[in-house]
Design an enzyme around this catalytic site. Structure first.
Site, PDB file in Angstrom:
ATOM      1  N   LYS A   1       9.411  -6.516  -2.123  1.00 12.48           N
ATOM      2  CA  LYS A   1       9.208  -5.332  -1.286  1.00 12.48           C
ATOM      3  C   LYS A   1       9.575  -5.646   0.166  1.00 12.48           C
ATOM      4  O   LYS A   1       9.778  -6.809   0.531  1.00 12.48           O
ATOM      5  CB  LYS A   1       7.747  -4.883  -1.441  1.00 12.48           C
TER       6      LYS A   1
ATOM      7  N   TYR B   1       8.614   5.283  -8.627  1.00 10.68           N
ATOM      8  CA  TYR B   1       7.154   5.385  -8.697  1.00 10.68           C
ATOM      9  C   TYR B   1       6.694   6.760  -9.197  1.00 10.68           C
ATOM     10  O   TYR B   1       5.597   7.201  -8.860  1.00 10.68           O
ATOM     11  CB  TYR B   1       6.554   5.087  -7.318  1.00 10.68           C
TER      12      TYR B   1
ATOM     13  N   PHE C   1      -2.478   7.402  -2.307  1.00 13.18           N
ATOM     14  CA  PHE C   1      -1.693   6.393  -1.587  1.00 13.18           C
ATOM     15  C   PHE C   1      -0.181   6.572  -1.753  1.00 13.18           C
ATOM     16  O   PHE C   1       0.600   5.843  -1.155  1.00 13.18           O
ATOM     17  CB  PHE C   1      -2.103   4.967  -2.010  1.00 13.18           C
TER      18      PHE C   1
ATOM     19  N   ARG D   1       4.401 -10.452 -14.713  1.00  6.81           N
ATOM     20  CA  ARG D   1       3.248  -9.838 -14.027  1.00  6.81           C
ATOM     21  C   ARG D   1       2.178 -10.893 -13.711  1.00  6.81           C
ATOM     22  O   ARG D   1       1.543 -10.837 -12.667  1.00  6.81           O
ATOM     23  CB  ARG D   1       2.634  -8.745 -14.901  1.00  6.81           C
TER      24      ARG D   1
ATOM     25  N   THR E   1      -2.582  -6.538  -8.813  1.00  4.98           N
ATOM     26  CA  THR E   1      -2.068  -5.574  -7.828  1.00  4.98           C
ATOM     27  C   THR E   1      -2.734  -5.769  -6.463  1.00  4.98           C
ATOM     28  O   THR E   1      -2.072  -5.775  -5.431  1.00  4.98           O
ATOM     29  CB  THR E   1      -2.330  -4.134  -8.324  1.00  4.98           C
TER      30      THR E   1
ATOM     31  N   ARG F   1       1.227 -13.224  -5.319  1.00  8.89           N
ATOM     32  CA  ARG F   1       0.353 -12.459  -4.414  1.00  8.89           C
ATOM     33  C   ARG F   1      -0.853 -13.291  -3.995  1.00  8.89           C
ATOM     34  O   ARG F   1      -1.306 -13.212  -2.852  1.00  8.89           O
ATOM     35  CB  ARG F   1      -0.083 -11.163  -5.088  1.00  8.89           C
TER      36      ARG F   1
ATOM     37  N   ASN G   1       1.707  -5.852  -0.766  1.00 12.07           N
ATOM     38  CA  ASN G   1       1.566  -6.899  -1.795  1.00 12.07           C
ATOM     39  C   ASN G   1       2.902  -7.520  -2.230  1.00 12.07           C
ATOM     40  O   ASN G   1       3.013  -8.113  -3.299  1.00 12.07           O
ATOM     41  CB  ASN G   1       0.733  -6.401  -2.985  1.00 12.07           C
TER      42      ASN G   1
ATOM     43  N   HIS H   1       6.969  -6.404  -6.855  1.00 13.42           N
ATOM     44  CA  HIS H   1       6.744  -5.469  -7.959  1.00 13.42           C
ATOM     45  C   HIS H   1       7.274  -6.102  -9.240  1.00 13.42           C
ATOM     46  O   HIS H   1       8.298  -6.794  -9.212  1.00 13.42           O
ATOM     47  CB  HIS H   1       7.514  -4.160  -7.712  1.00 13.42           C
TER      48      HIS H   1
ATOM     49  N   GLU I   1      13.624   0.906 -15.363  1.00 13.63           N
ATOM     50  CA  GLU I   1      13.783   0.436 -13.978  1.00 13.63           C
ATOM     51  C   GLU I   1      15.115  -0.289 -13.800  1.00 13.63           C
ATOM     52  O   GLU I   1      15.781  -0.149 -12.768  1.00 13.63           O
ATOM     53  CB  GLU I   1      12.601  -0.461 -13.603  1.00 13.63           C
TER      54      GLU I   1
HETATM   55  P1  RTP Z   1       3.896  -2.482  -8.665  1.00 16.12           P
HETATM   56  O1  RTP Z   1       4.282  -1.273  -9.505  1.00 16.12           O
HETATM   57  O2  RTP Z   1       4.293  -2.357  -7.224  1.00 16.12           O
HETATM   58  O3  RTP Z   1       4.267  -3.767  -9.309  1.00 16.12           O
HETATM   59  O4  RTP Z   1       2.319  -2.513  -8.640  1.00 16.12           O
HETATM   60  P2  RTP Z   1       1.322  -2.436  -9.850  1.00 16.12           P
HETATM   61  O5  RTP Z   1       1.990  -1.991 -11.122  1.00 16.12           O
HETATM   62  O6  RTP Z   1       0.617  -3.729  -9.875  1.00 16.12           O
HETATM   63  O7  RTP Z   1       0.347  -1.298  -9.333  1.00 16.12           O
HETATM   64  P3  RTP Z   1       0.480   0.282  -9.366  1.00 16.12           P
HETATM   65  O8  RTP Z   1      -0.857   0.830  -9.734  1.00 16.12           O
HETATM   66  O9  RTP Z   1       1.685   0.721 -10.149  1.00 16.12           O
HETATM   67  O10 RTP Z   1       0.709   0.610  -7.823  1.00 16.12           O
HETATM   68  C1  RTP Z   1       1.977   0.502  -7.231  1.00 16.12           C
HETATM   69  C2  RTP Z   1       1.845  -0.013  -5.843  1.00 16.12           C
HETATM   70  O11 RTP Z   1       1.151   0.948  -5.047  1.00 16.12           O
HETATM   71  C3  RTP Z   1       0.416   0.274  -4.041  1.00 16.12           C
HETATM   72  N1  RTP Z   1      -0.983   0.631  -4.160  1.00 16.12           N
HETATM   73  N2  RTP Z   1      -1.712   0.933  -3.117  1.00 16.12           N
HETATM   74  N3  RTP Z   1      -3.831   1.711  -1.450  1.00 16.12           N
HETATM   75  C4  RTP Z   1      -4.054   1.600  -2.743  1.00 16.12           C
HETATM   76  O12 RTP Z   1      -5.124   1.767  -3.256  1.00 16.12           O
HETATM   77  C5  RTP Z   1      -2.934   1.210  -3.580  1.00 16.12           C
HETATM   78  N4  RTP Z   1      -2.967   1.065  -4.899  1.00 16.12           N
HETATM   79  C6  RTP Z   1      -1.714   0.716  -5.258  1.00 16.12           C
HETATM   80  C7  RTP Z   1       0.606  -1.213  -4.243  1.00 16.12           C
HETATM   81  O13 RTP Z   1       1.678  -1.641  -3.392  1.00 16.12           O
HETATM   82  C8  RTP Z   1       1.010  -1.288  -5.693  1.00 16.12           C
HETATM   83  O14 RTP Z   1       1.743  -2.465  -5.958  1.00 16.12           O
END
Ligand code: RTP
Length: 151
Positions: free
Chosen positions: A12, A52, A60, A88, A94, A105, A115, A118, A129
Site C-alpha cells: 500500500k 474493495y 471506513f 495472509r 488486519t 504487519r 497496515n 494487502h 484481483e
Molecule cells: P486487505 O484487504 O487490505 O488485505 O485487508 P484485510 O482483508 O485484512 O481486511 P478488510 O476487512 O478487507 O479491510 C480492508 C482494509 O481496510 C482497512 N480497514 N480499516 N478503520 C478500520 O476499522 C478499518 N478496518 C479495515 C485496512 O487497511 C484493511 O486492510
C-alpha cells in the site's frame, strides 16, 4: 511437482513511502514463492473502488479509498504452495496490533488504517484481483524453485 496456486499481494502507499518494498518482496522470495508479476502503479479511486467493492458501505470505506489513492502501490502476483492462506499469515492480522511478531504487519506497522500491505483472502478473490490489476496477463517462465522448494 508443479504448484500453481496464486495470490495477489499489494504494498500500500504507506509501505512504498516508508521504503519497505524490498523487505516485503524479500519475505516472499525467501519463503520460496515464485514472482509471477510486479508493477508500481498510481491507482485511481474508481479502480480501488472495484478492488474493495465488498467493503462499500463500511464507515471506513471513503478513508480507505483516499489512503489507497494517496500514492503509488506495488502490485504483485506470487505463486506456490498454499499461496493465499500462507500469504495472509505472512502479512499478519488486519489490525497490526493483533498481528504476530514475525509477520509483516507485526514487524512494521501499528494502525489498521496504515497496515502497509494487502493479500487476497481466497483463491477465487485472488483470481479476480489478478485480472483487475494485471489485465495484460502475466509472464510464463520456469524457475529453479519448482525442483528445489517443492517435493
Ligand atoms: P486487505 O484487504 O487490505 O488485505 O485487508 P484485510 O482483508 O485484512 O481486511 P478488510 O476487512 O478487507 O479491510 C480492508 C482494509 O481496510 C482497512 N480497514 N480499516 N478503520 C478500520 O476499522 C478499518 N478496518 C479495515 C485496512 O487497511 C484493511 O486492510
Amino acid at each position: 511437482m508443479s504448484v500453481t496456486e496464486r495470490t495477489y499481494i499489494m504494498i500500500k502507499p504507506d509501505g512504498v513511502q516508508r521504503s519497505l518494498v524490498g523487505k516485503i518482496i524479500a519475505r516472499f522470495e525467501e519463503r520460496g514463492y515464485k514472482l509471477i508479476a510486479l508493477k508500481l502503479v498510481q491507482a485511481t479511486e474508481e479502480h480501488l473502488e472495484k478492488h474493495y467493492a465488498d467493503l462499500k458501505g463500511k464507515a471506513f470505506f471513503p478513508g480507505l479509498i483516499k489512503y489507497m489513492a494517496s500514492g503509488p502501490v506495488v502490485g504483485m502476483v506470487w505463486e506456490g504452495l498454499d499461496a493465499v492462506k500462507t500469504g495472509r499469515v505472512m502479512l499478519g492480522a488486519t489490525n497490526p496490533l493483533a498481528s504476530s511478531v514475525g509477520s509483516i504487519r507485526g514487524d512494521f506497522c501499528l494502525a489498521v488504517g496504515r497496515n502497509i500491505c494487502h493479500g487476497s483472502d481466497s483463491v477465487e478473490n485472488a483470481e479476480k484481483e489478478i485480472k483487475l490489476w494485471f489485465p495484460e496477463g502475466t509472464v510464463q517462465y520456469t524457475s529453479a524453485l519448482e525442483s528445489w522448494v517443492f517435493e
